[in-house]
Design an enzyme around this catalytic site. Structure first.
Site, short mmCIF file in Angstrom:
data_model
loop_
_atom_site.label_atom_id
_atom_site.label_comp_id
_atom_site.label_asym_id
_atom_site.label_seq_id
_atom_site.Cartn_x
_atom_site.Cartn_y
_atom_site.Cartn_z
NE ARG A 126 -3.79 -2.11 1.78
CZ ARG A 126 -3.35 -3.03 2.52
NH1 ARG A 126 -2.67 -2.86 3.52
NH2 ARG A 126 -3.57 -4.22 2.47
CD GLU A 189 -8.45 -11.93 8.33
OE1 GLU A 189 -7.85 -11.25 8.04
OE2 GLU A 189 -9.51 -11.11 8.94
CG ASN A 267 -9.97 -9.25 11.71
OD1 ASN A 267 -9.25 -8.45 10.65
ND2 ASN A 267 -9.66 -10.38 11.92
CG ASP A 312 -12.52 -9.27 8.56
OD1 ASP A 312 -11.48 -8.61 9.45
OD2 ASP A 312 -12.24 -9.33 7.25
CD1 TRP A 398 -7.84 -2.45 0.86
CD2 TRP A 398 -6.75 -0.65 0.05
NE1 TRP A 398 -7.91 -2.75 -0.42
CE2 TRP A 398 -7.08 -1.69 -1.12
CE3 TRP A 398 -6.22 0.79 -0.37
CZ2 TRP A 398 -6.96 -1.57 -2.17
CZ3 TRP A 398 -5.88 0.76 -1.72
CH2 TRP A 398 -6.40 -0.08 -2.78
CG HIS A 611 -8.46 -20.57 -7.04
ND1 HIS A 611 -7.63 -20.40 -8.11
CD2 HIS A 611 -7.60 -21.06 -6.18
CE1 HIS A 611 -6.62 -20.68 -7.91
NE2 HIS A 611 -6.31 -21.40 -6.58
O1 LIG Z 1 -6.36 -9.05 9.63
C1 LIG Z 1 -5.43 -8.62 8.69
O2 LIG Z 1 -4.27 -8.63 9.46
C2 LIG Z 1 -5.49 -8.27 7.42
C3 LIG Z 1 -4.68 -8.07 6.50
C4 LIG Z 1 -5.15 -7.36 5.16
C5 LIG Z 1 -3.85 -7.17 4.40
O3 LIG Z 1 -2.72 -7.53 4.69
O4 LIG Z 1 -3.82 -6.92 3.16
C6 LIG Z 1 -6.35 -7.53 4.77
C7 LIG Z 1 -7.33 -7.71 5.78
N1 LIG Z 1 -6.99 -7.92 7.00
C8 LIG Z 1 -8.69 -7.61 5.60
O5 LIG Z 1 -9.64 -7.91 6.48
C9 LIG Z 1 -9.18 -7.07 4.40
O6 LIG Z 1 -10.43 -6.91 4.14
C10 LIG Z 1 -8.28 -6.54 3.56
C11 LIG Z 1 -8.45 -6.24 2.36
C12 LIG Z 1 -6.95 -6.23 1.64
C13 LIG Z 1 -6.86 -5.85 0.25
O7 LIG Z 1 -5.51 -5.38 0.39
O8 LIG Z 1 -7.47 -5.67 -0.68
N2 LIG Z 1 -6.23 -6.43 2.62
C14 LIG Z 1 -6.90 -6.80 3.76
CA LIG Z 2 -8.66 -8.93 8.52
#
Ligand SMILES: O=C(O)c1cc(C(=O)O)c2c(n1)C(=O)C(=O)c1cc(C(=O)O)[nH]c1-2
Ligand SMILES: [Ca+2]
Length: 681
Positions: A126, A189, A267, A312, A398, A611
């Site tokens: 990011r 997660e 979360n 979440d 994000w 997938h």
């Molecule tokens: O709980 C976490 O550590 C974690 C990490 C990330 C990540 O690293 O991109 C996302 C999420 N959660 C998450 O819940 C989420 O919806 C999400 C969307 C994205 C993305 O880059 O599109 N990352 C993440």
């Molecule tokens: Ca998450």
């Protein structure tokens, strides 16, 4: 390394000026784009107005730059003195001449592509940070790396992970202030414990660290904030064994006025609170905004947006700091639109709740009381399958929002993306080795997904009045998962879309003024800057991220590309590449009795996360198994156990899946496709 006019010596001299004072001074002119959110307040409001509502229709392409990746592109470019720094998937960094689009250098930290599965949501980055002649990148494998901004040569490289047993990754952008580089990580997660660390920008030495959730209460707590937090967790749940979550994987915001750092925490892990903390509790500091002393990392205050998270509902979404008048009083506030669907205005001097209002439909709470507690609806924590609105991808994720003080409006990339969550009664994941790497996603969460929600998902660009907490205008998008926003003193809002366009709107009215194809879905936010008295707008497009892995809204699959536009630009677009023509899978032999069990394996082993549902979803930047050649699925055993696609991020499931699982997976994949085939004709 060829064909550029920019010389390392001049880059070195110019970029070495970039420090906290430079970043603060730049807010007056917005000449450069020196930090990921433009300024420390992360407004993404540029004072530039050479491009404005009168002439934006004359914007044309000046150059494009191929980032050579088919994964999600999430970073806003940084630009200082005409040099652009862009991060790409697998934490690769590119330095580019912003006048010409020619490469100056690129740096690949060499992240092991076979470890892609350690993260939940694509091997994205990011963004970057710039400080005193260095570029900082956080690598997907947990390293924080400082590069010489002029040459791309590595200056230092620091492992930020507390261990390599748990499934930690980093996808967020580091932030730098007062000689400190600050970074969090991902993994909630998969049974991780969140923390944020500050390092010396010159040496990489660790300066301070703050954990977001308490650890094992039989050991000394790291600080008083952890002792206080532990009281809000059920110790019999042994939450610490599975980490607890709270990973601060995106927003970290420095406030130079108050010398605080605001961390948006993630979360709970697992999501289902009954399994994480059986007797309930708020589970601090999950899904919160926490203020820390910028010099010491000491806890100052917190506000928890989603007490006892169950869905979440991270609070990691980008924050904006603003000084706005509310009821006749000028307040120092944080503006925040986390996943849970409510827009928050928080007093950042003390963390006190000012107001919250839902900006899209939500069904977990009816609102917030005067103390800032949500008024929950019981069904949201019930034992029955529940259509979670927002779903785990959030009402806003994000993708950065922006705040234009001229219109007084916040531009939110909002969405409606429900998911059915069915509580799992037992926490069956990794009984032998809780929370360790290889943690299998589905069962890790304490929920089973029903991937077909009753209502149709959509996206929406919202112009939101934070003072009166109301919508002022909206633009409907056919798909969720659209880009972050940029707003300017030219009275403009820019946003890329899931369906592959980059669009400019009138910031006051939402009237669409300019609209151009991007050849792939766009999720990142754009930046604008001046070089040689000319205003440019750059956006890095490239479909991906959590929703983008399995879904798409365009026929085009161009590689990640930076497009740079200016008034009168006449450069040609690269040729657009289409997704391959799709025929539904045919002819894989299976026993229909295996379909049900195959579905369970497909969900628990997290095949679904990348997938999607075979033949139902169409595949995003990862192929849908309902649309591959018969030989691929016939050959599934080899792909699952011998890892021929490891360098593309497909894990080797040896030791995680059993021989006998293959036939069941094949039955689920071909059986699902056969079940939907007539409808697709
Ligand atoms: O709980 C976490 O550590 C974690 C990490 C990330 C990540 O690293 O991109 C996302 C999420 N959660 C998450 O819940 C989420 O919806 C999400 C969307 C994205 C993305 O880059 O599109 N990352 C993440
Ligand atoms: Ca998450």
């Amino acid at each position: 390394q060829t064909g550029t006019d920019a010389k390392p010596d001049s880059i070195k001299a110019n970029i070495s000026r970039v420090d906290s004072d430079f970043i603060k001074a730049n807010t007056k002119s917005s000449w450069d784009w020196p930090t990921v959110g433009l300024d420390y307040a992360e407004t993404r409001f540029s004072k530039l107005n050479q491009i404005n509502t009168d002439n934006v229709g004359k914007l044309g392409l000046v150059w494009s730059y191929n980032l050579e990746s088919s994964r999600g592109i999430e970073a806003t470019p940084l630009v200082v003195d005409g040099i652009m720094y862009q991060s790409a998937p697998w934490s690769v960094v590119h330095a580019i001449d912003a006048r010409t689009g020619k490469k100056i250098w690129s740096f690949d930290p060499g992240v092991d592509r076979s470890k892609g599965y350690r993260g939940c949501c694509d091997a994205v980055s990011r963004g970057l940070a710039l400080y005193k002649g260095k570029v900082f990148v956080a690598a997907y494998d947990g390293r924080l790396i400082a590069l010489d901004a002029a040459t791309g040569v590595r200056v230092w490289d620091k492992d930020t992970l507390i261990d390599h047993e748990h499934s930690y990754t980093i996808t967020g952008a580091p932030r730098v202030f007062k000689g400190k580089v600050v970074i969090g990580q991902s993994g909630a997660e998969y049974g991780a414990r969140g923390y944020i660390t500050a390092y010396d920008s010159e040496t990489g030495n660790q300066l301070w660290r703050w954990f977001t959730v308490p650890g094992d209460p039989s050991k000394p707590f790291e600080d008083a904030s952890m002792a206080a937090a532990a009281k809000t967790w059920d110790p019999s749940g042994k939450y610490w064994i599975n980490g607890g979550g709270g990973t601060p994987w995106d927003t970290i915001t420095f406030d130079p006025d108050l010398n605080m750092v605001y961390v948006g925490t993630g979360n709970g892990g697992p999501w289902n609170r009954k399994l994480r903390s059986p007797s309930g509790g708020d589970n601090l500091y999950l899904a919160s905004i926490v203020a820390l002393n910028a010099d010491t990392g000491k806890y100052i205050w917190h506000y928890q947006e989603t007490p006892g998270d169950n869905w979440d509902y991270t609070s990691t979404q980008p924050m904006i700091l603003a000084d706005i008048e509310i009821d006749g009083v000028l307040r120092k506030v944080i503006l925040h639109a986390p996943k849970n669907g409510f827009f928050f205005v928080i007093d950042r001097t003390n963390g006190k709740f000012i107001s919250a209002k839902n900006f899209v439909d939500v069904n977990w709470a009816t609102g917030y009381d005067a103390n800032g507690r949500p008024i929950e609806l019981p069904a949201a924590r019930g034992e029955e399958p529940y259509e979670s609105i927002p779903g785990p991808d959030g009402a806003h994720n994000w993708q950065p929002m922006s705040f234009n003080p001229q219109t007084g409006l916040v531009y939110i990339p909002a969405q409606h993306l429900p998911v059915n969550l069915t509580p799992e009664k037992s926490f069956k994941q990794n009984a032998a080795a809780p929370g360790k790497v290889g943690g299998i996603l589905g069962a890790n969460l304490g929920f089973a997904f029903n991937p077909s929600p009753k209502s149709t998902p959509f996206g929406r660009l919202l112009a939101w009045d934070p003072v009166h907490q109301k919508e002022v205008w909206r633009v409907e998008h056919v798909s969720p998962w659209n880009g972050g926003t940029l707003t300017t003193a030219g009275n403009l809002v820019f946003q890329g879309t899931a369906d592959g366009r980059f669009v400019a709107y009138d910031a006051a009215t939402g009237t669409r003024l300019w609209d151009i194809s991007t050849g792939t879905g766009a999720v990142a936010a754009a930046a604008t800057y001046m070089v040689d008295d000319k205003q440019y707008i750059s956006i890095a497009v490239g479909w991906g991220g959590s929703y983008g892995l399995a879904h798409r809204a365009t026929e085009y699959q161009n590689p990640g590309t930076i497009y740079t536009y200016a008034l009168g630009g006449t450069a040609k677009l690269p040729e657009f590449v289409k997704y391959q023509t799709e025929a539904l899978l045919q002819g894989v032999k299976y026993d229909p009795k295996d379909i049900r069990e195959g579905a369970d394996i497909y969900v628990t082993a997290a095949c679904i996360a990348c997938h999607g549902v075979p033949g139902v979803d169409r595949g995003g930047n990862i192929v849908n198994l309902g649309y591959v050649g018969t030989d691929v699925i016939t050959n599934l055993r080899n792909i699952v156990f011998h890892g021929p696609f490891r360098d593309q991020g497909m894990p080797d499931f040896s030791g995680k899946l059993k021989e006998g699982d293959i036939a069941k997976l094949q039955a689920f994949i071909q059986g699902t496709v056969d079940a939907i085939r007539p409808k697709s004709r």
